[in-house]
Design a protein around this motif. Sequence first.
Motif, PDB file in Angstrom:
ATOM      1  N   LEU A 102      10.139  -2.483 -17.992  1.00 44.57           N
ATOM      2  CA  LEU A 102      11.034  -1.768 -17.083  1.00 44.57           C
ATOM      3  C   LEU A 102      10.296  -0.703 -16.289  1.00 44.57           C
ATOM      4  CD1 LEU A 102      14.262  -1.293 -19.261  1.00 44.57           C
ATOM      5  CD2 LEU A 102      13.826  -2.986 -17.464  1.00 44.57           C
ATOM      6  N   LEU A 103       9.275  -0.110 -16.890  1.00 47.00           N
ATOM      7  CA  LEU A 103       8.466   0.883 -16.186  1.00 47.00           C
ATOM      8  C   LEU A 103       7.715   0.240 -15.012  1.00 47.00           C
ATOM      9  CD1 LEU A 103       7.850   3.928 -16.528  1.00 47.00           C
ATOM     10  CD2 LEU A 103       5.807   3.258 -17.797  1.00 47.00           C
ATOM     11  N   ALA A 104       7.222  -0.976 -15.212  1.00 50.32           N
ATOM     12  CA  ALA A 104       6.565  -1.698 -14.114  1.00 50.32           C
ATOM     13  C   ALA A 104       7.558  -2.055 -13.011  1.00 50.32           C
ATOM     14  CB  ALA A 104       5.896  -2.958 -14.652  1.00 50.32           C
ATOM     15  N   VAL A 105       8.780  -2.441 -13.396  1.00 53.88           N
ATOM     16  CA  VAL A 105       9.819  -2.727 -12.401  1.00 53.88           C
ATOM     17  C   VAL A 105      10.166  -1.460 -11.619  1.00 53.88           C
ATOM     18  CG1 VAL A 105      12.212  -3.471 -12.092  1.00 53.88           C
ATOM     19  CG2 VAL A 105      10.757  -4.631 -13.757  1.00 53.88           C
ATOM     20  N   PHE A 106      10.229  -0.326 -12.303  1.00 52.14           N
ATOM     21  CA  PHE A 106      10.509   0.947 -11.651  1.00 52.14           C
ATOM     22  C   PHE A 106       9.427   1.283 -10.617  1.00 52.14           C
ATOM     23  CE2 PHE A 106       9.137   5.441 -11.935  1.00 52.14           C
ATOM     24  CZ  PHE A 106      10.164   6.024 -11.224  1.00 52.14           C
ATOM     25  N   ARG A 107       8.156   1.129 -10.974  1.00 58.55           N
ATOM     26  CA  ARG A 107       7.073   1.405 -10.030  1.00 58.55           C
ATOM     27  C   ARG A 107       7.148   0.477  -8.824  1.00 58.55           C
ATOM     28  NH1 ARG A 107       3.865   1.554 -14.665  1.00 58.55           N
ATOM     29  NH2 ARG A 107       2.971  -0.482 -14.153  1.00 58.55           N
ATOM     30  N   PHE A 108       7.411  -0.790  -9.081  1.00 54.76           N
ATOM     31  CA  PHE A 108       7.471  -1.767  -7.989  1.00 54.76           C
ATOM     32  C   PHE A 108       8.580  -1.419  -6.997  1.00 54.76           C
ATOM     33  CE2 PHE A 108       9.408  -5.654  -6.311  1.00 54.76           C
ATOM     34  CZ  PHE A 108       8.340  -6.210  -5.633  1.00 54.76           C
ATOM     35  N   LYS A 109       9.765  -1.145  -7.488  1.00 55.96           N
ATOM     36  CA  LYS A 109      10.896  -0.863  -6.593  1.00 55.96           C
ATOM     37  C   LYS A 109      10.668   0.395  -5.771  1.00 55.96           C
ATOM     38  CE  LYS A 109      14.595  -3.219  -9.109  1.00 55.96           C
ATOM     39  NZ  LYS A 109      15.920  -3.063  -9.789  1.00 55.96           N
ATOM     40  N   VAL A 110      10.208   1.461  -6.409  1.00 57.08           N
ATOM     41  CA  VAL A 110      10.017   2.727  -5.688  1.00 57.08           C
ATOM     42  C   VAL A 110       8.908   2.603  -4.646  1.00 57.08           C
ATOM     43  CG1 VAL A 110       9.335   5.140  -5.930  1.00 57.08           C
ATOM     44  CG2 VAL A 110      10.910   4.124  -7.585  1.00 57.08           C
ATOM     45  N   LEU A 111       7.787   2.004  -5.011  1.00 53.42           N
ATOM     46  CA  LEU A 111       6.647   1.941  -4.100  1.00 53.42           C
ATOM     47  C   LEU A 111       6.888   0.977  -2.952  1.00 53.42           C
ATOM     48  CD1 LEU A 111       3.688   2.053  -6.653  1.00 53.42           C
ATOM     49  CD2 LEU A 111       4.658   3.920  -5.304  1.00 53.42           C
ATOM     50  N   ILE A 112       7.502  -0.171  -3.215  1.00 52.30           N
ATOM     51  CA  ILE A 112       7.801  -1.107  -2.135  1.00 52.30           C
ATOM     52  C   ILE A 112       8.837  -0.517  -1.187  1.00 52.30           C
ATOM     53  CG2 ILE A 112       8.807  -3.357  -1.592  1.00 52.30           C
ATOM     54  CD1 ILE A 112       5.955  -3.502  -2.572  1.00 52.30           C
ATOM     55  N   LEU A 113       9.841   0.153  -1.730  1.00 51.00           N
ATOM     56  CA  LEU A 113      10.844   0.787  -0.882  1.00 51.00           C
ATOM     57  C   LEU A 113      10.227   1.880  -0.022  1.00 51.00           C
ATOM     58  CD1 LEU A 113      13.820   1.243  -0.057  1.00 51.00           C
ATOM     59  CD2 LEU A 113      14.028   2.792  -2.014  1.00 51.00           C
ATOM     60  N   ALA A 114       9.360   2.686  -0.607  1.00 46.71           N
ATOM     61  CA  ALA A 114       8.792   3.830   0.114  1.00 46.71           C
ATOM     62  C   ALA A 114       7.728   3.411   1.121  1.00 46.71           C
ATOM     63  CB  ALA A 114       8.211   4.829  -0.883  1.00 46.71           C
ATOM     64  N   TYR A 115       6.809   2.537   0.711  1.00 45.93           N
ATOM     65  CA  TYR A 115       5.633   2.272   1.543  1.00 45.93           C
ATOM     66  C   TYR A 115       5.667   0.947   2.291  1.00 45.93           C
ATOM     67  CZ  TYR A 115       3.784   6.243  -0.987  1.00 45.93           C
ATOM     68  OH  TYR A 115       3.606   7.504  -1.519  1.00 45.93           O
ATOM     69  N   ALA A 116       6.588   0.060   1.965  1.00 50.35           N
ATOM     70  CA  ALA A 116       6.719  -1.192   2.712  1.00 50.35           C
ATOM     71  C   ALA A 116       7.944  -1.189   3.608  1.00 50.35           C
ATOM     72  CB  ALA A 116       6.782  -2.377   1.750  1.00 50.35           C
ATOM     73  N   MET A 117       9.090  -0.770   3.080  1.00 45.74           N
ATOM     74  CA  MET A 117      10.315  -0.790   3.867  1.00 45.74           C
ATOM     75  C   MET A 117      10.473   0.471   4.711  1.00 45.74           C
ATOM     76  SD  MET A 117      12.878  -2.479   1.030  1.00 45.74           S
ATOM     77  CE  MET A 117      14.187  -2.672   2.236  1.00 45.74           C
ATOM     78  N   CYS A 118      10.266   1.636   4.087  1.00 44.21           N
ATOM     79  CA  CYS A 118      10.388   2.901   4.834  1.00 44.21           C
ATOM     80  C   CYS A 118       9.088   3.324   5.500  1.00 44.21           C
ATOM     81  CB  CYS A 118      10.879   4.011   3.898  1.00 44.21           C
ATOM     82  SG  CYS A 118      12.501   3.714   3.174  1.00 44.21           S
ATOM     83  N   ARG A 119       7.962   2.703   5.143  1.00 40.86           N
ATOM     84  CA  ARG A 119       6.646   3.001   5.718  1.00 40.86           C
ATOM     85  C   ARG A 119       6.314   4.495   5.626  1.00 40.86           C
ATOM     86  NH1 ARG A 119       6.773  -0.811  11.172  1.00 40.86           N
ATOM     87  NH2 ARG A 119       7.445  -2.718  10.110  1.00 40.86           N
ATOM     88  N   LEU A 120       6.509   5.039   4.455  1.00 42.48           N
ATOM     89  CA  LEU A 120       6.236   6.449   4.216  1.00 42.48           C
ATOM     90  C   LEU A 120       4.755   6.730   4.356  1.00 42.48           C
ATOM     91  CD1 LEU A 120       7.613   9.129   3.277  1.00 42.48           C
ATOM     92  CD2 LEU A 120       6.985   8.478   0.951  1.00 42.48           C
ATOM     93  N   ARG A 121       4.428   7.884   4.952  1.00 44.76           N
ATOM     94  CA  ARG A 121       3.028   8.289   5.137  1.00 44.76           C
ATOM     95  C   ARG A 121       2.738   9.568   4.367  1.00 44.76           C
ATOM     96  NH1 ARG A 121       1.039   7.029  11.334  1.00 44.76           N
ATOM     97  NH2 ARG A 121       1.549   4.786  11.327  1.00 44.76           N
ATOM     98  N   HIS A 122       3.214   9.611   3.155  1.00 44.79           N
ATOM     99  CA  HIS A 122       2.989  10.771   2.295  1.00 44.79           C
ATOM    100  C   HIS A 122       2.769  10.277   0.875  1.00 44.79           C
ATOM    101  CE1 HIS A 122       3.583  14.785   0.523  1.00 44.79           C
ATOM    102  NE2 HIS A 122       3.280  15.223   1.733  1.00 44.79           N
ATOM    103  N   TRP A 123       2.154  11.138   0.069  1.00 39.68           N
ATOM    104  CA  TRP A 123       1.776  10.721  -1.280  1.00 39.68           C
ATOM    105  C   TRP A 123       2.822  11.052  -2.335  1.00 39.68           C
ATOM    106  CZ3 TRP A 123       2.159  15.159  -3.914  1.00 39.68           C
ATOM    107  CH2 TRP A 123       1.921  16.352  -3.226  1.00 39.68           C
ATOM    108  N   TRP A 124       3.955  11.633  -1.963  1.00 40.15           N
ATOM    109  CA  TRP A 124       4.885  12.130  -2.995  1.00 40.15           C
ATOM    110  C   TRP A 124       5.490  10.989  -3.815  1.00 40.15           C
ATOM    111  CZ3 TRP A 124       9.848  10.459  -3.216  1.00 40.15           C
ATOM    112  CH2 TRP A 124      10.442   9.980  -2.057  1.00 40.15           C
TER     113      TRP A 124
END
Length: 219
Positions: A102-124
């Motif tokens: 579940l921890l791996a699923v949590f990382r995947f969802k947050v990072l894909i949402l932030a850096y692939a869909m929202c294209r975030l340019r910050h490290w937070w």
Amino acid sequence: MNRVPGDTENAHSSSVESCPSLRDVHSINPAQLMARIESYEGREKKGISDVRRTFCLFVTFDLLFITLLWIIELNVKGGIETTLEKEVLHYDYSSSYFDIFLLAVFRFKVLILAYAMCRLRHWWAIAFTTAVTSAFLLAKVIISQLFSQGAFGYVLPIISFILAWIETWFLDFKVLPQEAEEENRFLIAQDASERAALLHPGVLSDGQFYSPPESVAGS
């Protein structure tokens, strides 16, 4: 007293050497500048950059690799159905590996949402997922009894911890700096192309050239 001219010359030379990209851009003709600008705009329209796409692929690999290790662990313990019921329906923090999945699923969802869909340019976002992963795994290793369950008691927590920190390093030292550098190059090239357009107007077309009518002989 004699150091002042030398320091001034060193500072001037360092400031000149610090802007090689600007000199290089101005040395390129307007056609090449426009080609670079169009290629950059084409990449922006196409989607995310290549380095960001590589990061998203690695995040996907993180999830798939942890899932594969967890499935192997389920088979080793006596069959997927029996072990899955024991680890999921009768979840026990001290002996189950389901929470690491579940921890791996949590990382995947947050990072894909932030850096692939929202294209975030910050490290937070990556800092948040890595902090949660590190804290949870450290607590699980200290409190639980994973080390008494064989090799997977070592492999799953260590692999999950390493992958989370590799993702952090890759984003902070590869993705964000490279995208910032490409954006700066685009802005410099755009500024240089605007100046070149002012200094060198477009070439006259054939229709703008004309010849005077022939004069009468002897006039």
